[in-house]
Design a protein around this motif. Structure first.
Motif, mmCIF file in Angstrom:
data_model
loop_
_atom_site.group_PDB
_atom_site.id
_atom_site.type_symbol
_atom_site.label_atom_id
_atom_site.label_comp_id
_atom_site.label_asym_id
_atom_site.label_seq_id
_atom_site.Cartn_x
_atom_site.Cartn_y
_atom_site.Cartn_z
ATOM 1 N N GLY A 1 75.059 40.978 -12.121
ATOM 2 C CA GLY A 1 74.148 40.656 -11.037
ATOM 3 C C GLY A 1 72.883 40.002 -11.527
ATOM 4 O O GLY A 1 72.776 39.623 -12.693
ATOM 5 N N ALA B 1 70.015 44.082 -9.722
ATOM 6 C CA ALA B 1 70.814 44.433 -10.892
ATOM 7 C C ALA B 1 70.025 45.332 -11.836
ATOM 8 O O ALA B 1 70.566 46.264 -12.435
ATOM 9 C CB ALA B 1 71.272 43.171 -11.609
ATOM 10 N N SER C 1 74.064 38.812 -16.485
ATOM 11 C CA SER C 1 73.426 37.994 -15.457
ATOM 12 C C SER C 1 73.977 36.573 -15.533
ATOM 13 O O SER C 1 73.507 35.757 -16.334
ATOM 14 C CB SER C 1 71.903 38.001 -15.664
#
Length: 304
Positions: free
Chosen positions: A153, A158, A176
């Motif tokens: 995320g 996240a 990420s």
């Protein structure tokens, strides 16, 4: 199909919608629930934190039990997707493929849709059934205790999920894939302090038996479970069609009794701001159903 006006139509066949149907039917109200088969609960392999099931309960099995219970008290369950919701006068009109029904009240319990990582749908669904991909750390963080865990995320969402899961395992990695959403310097410092590794850039996901293998620019990484933290899409479009208001995220705004700003329209479950938990959705549904019963009773008394 009986075309008589219902006391309530429920849109959404997940835990919230089915709980409300049970309540309303037991209040001797006429209720029809539209279930298009897309409840997130159906994809849960085993829920271990739902009260009353010490050994856990499969999500699809839980929904089946609830459908049986609702039907036993007279609730009508239609396996159709609602296409439109209108309120031309005092009553609501629910349109679906093949027809339309009218109701004195409507409960929206349509939930949300998870945004899944980039991978073939069939592999994603298989990994979900195996518990290799998980979407709710509140539900099943306990099951990944001391395991190799990845969060996929961006940004603060996240980051917060990584922090939450760090309380279950020391082996946590934040992946990420996009450079569009950055962590703040304080967030990066906190992750480093807790020993949470961060990998940026494109990823490729493969599933090998009981392991998720993720390829990054730094090489291959193997995880026991992966949590996509990519957000979700709230299914509040029908409520908007009749004038309800929503939050910035798209969640339907309700009062403490689950009423929207539109008279006769109510909402419960994940489509409303909450914890995204089955037990919480059921609680909201119980409140909504009781409010509907009481509101209809007051209207009936006024019309005498």
């Amino acid at each position: 199909m009986n075309l008589a006006k219902r006391d309530c139509i429920i849109i959404g066949g997940g835990p919230a919608g089915l709980t409300a149907a049970i309540y309303l039917a037991r209040y001797h109200l006429s209720v029809t629930i539209f279930d298009d088969g897309t409840s997130r609960a159906a994809s849960i392999p085993v829920s271990h934190n739902h009260p009353g099931f010490p050994g856990g309960i499969n999500g699809a099995e839980l929904l089946n039990r609830m459908r049986t219970q609702a039907s036993m008290y007279g609730a009508e369950i239609l396996r159709h997707r609602v296409m439109a919701l209108r309120k031309p006068k005092e009553e609501f009109v629910v349109s679906f493929e093949g027809g339309a029904l009218s109701a004195r009240t409507v409960l929206i319990a349509t939930g949300v849709i998870n945004r899944m990582p980039s991978m073939p749908q069939d592999k994603h669904d298989q990994a979900l059934r195996q518990g290799l991909i998980r979407y709710c750390p509140v539900c099943d963080g306990y099951e990944v205790t001391d395991k190799r865990v990845a969060i996929i995320g961006h940004g603060s969402k996240a980051f917060n999920e990584a922090l939450f899961l760090r309380s279950y395992s020391r082996n946590v990695t934040l992946l990420s894939p996009s450079s569009e959403y950055y962590l703040t310097s304080s967030e990066e410092a906190r992750l480093q302090e807790l020993g949470i590794a961060v990998q940026r850039g494109p990823i490729e996901i493969e599933v090998e038996q009981d392991t998720v293998v993720i390829s990054t620019s730094a090489g291959l990484h193997r995880f026991d479970s992966v949590y996509p933290a990519m957000g979700s899409d709230v299914r509040s479009e029908l409520a908007l069609e009749v004038g309800a208001t929503v939050s910035e995220e798209g969640c339907i705004r309700v009062d403490s009794r689950q009423r929207t700003k539109v008279p006769g329209l109510y909402a419960a479950g994940d489509v409303v701001i909450g914890l995204d938990q089955i037990s919480h959705a059921m609680g909201q549904a119980g409140v909504a159903a009781t409010t509907i019963r009481n509101d209809l009773c007051e209207i009936s008394l006024l019309l005498r």
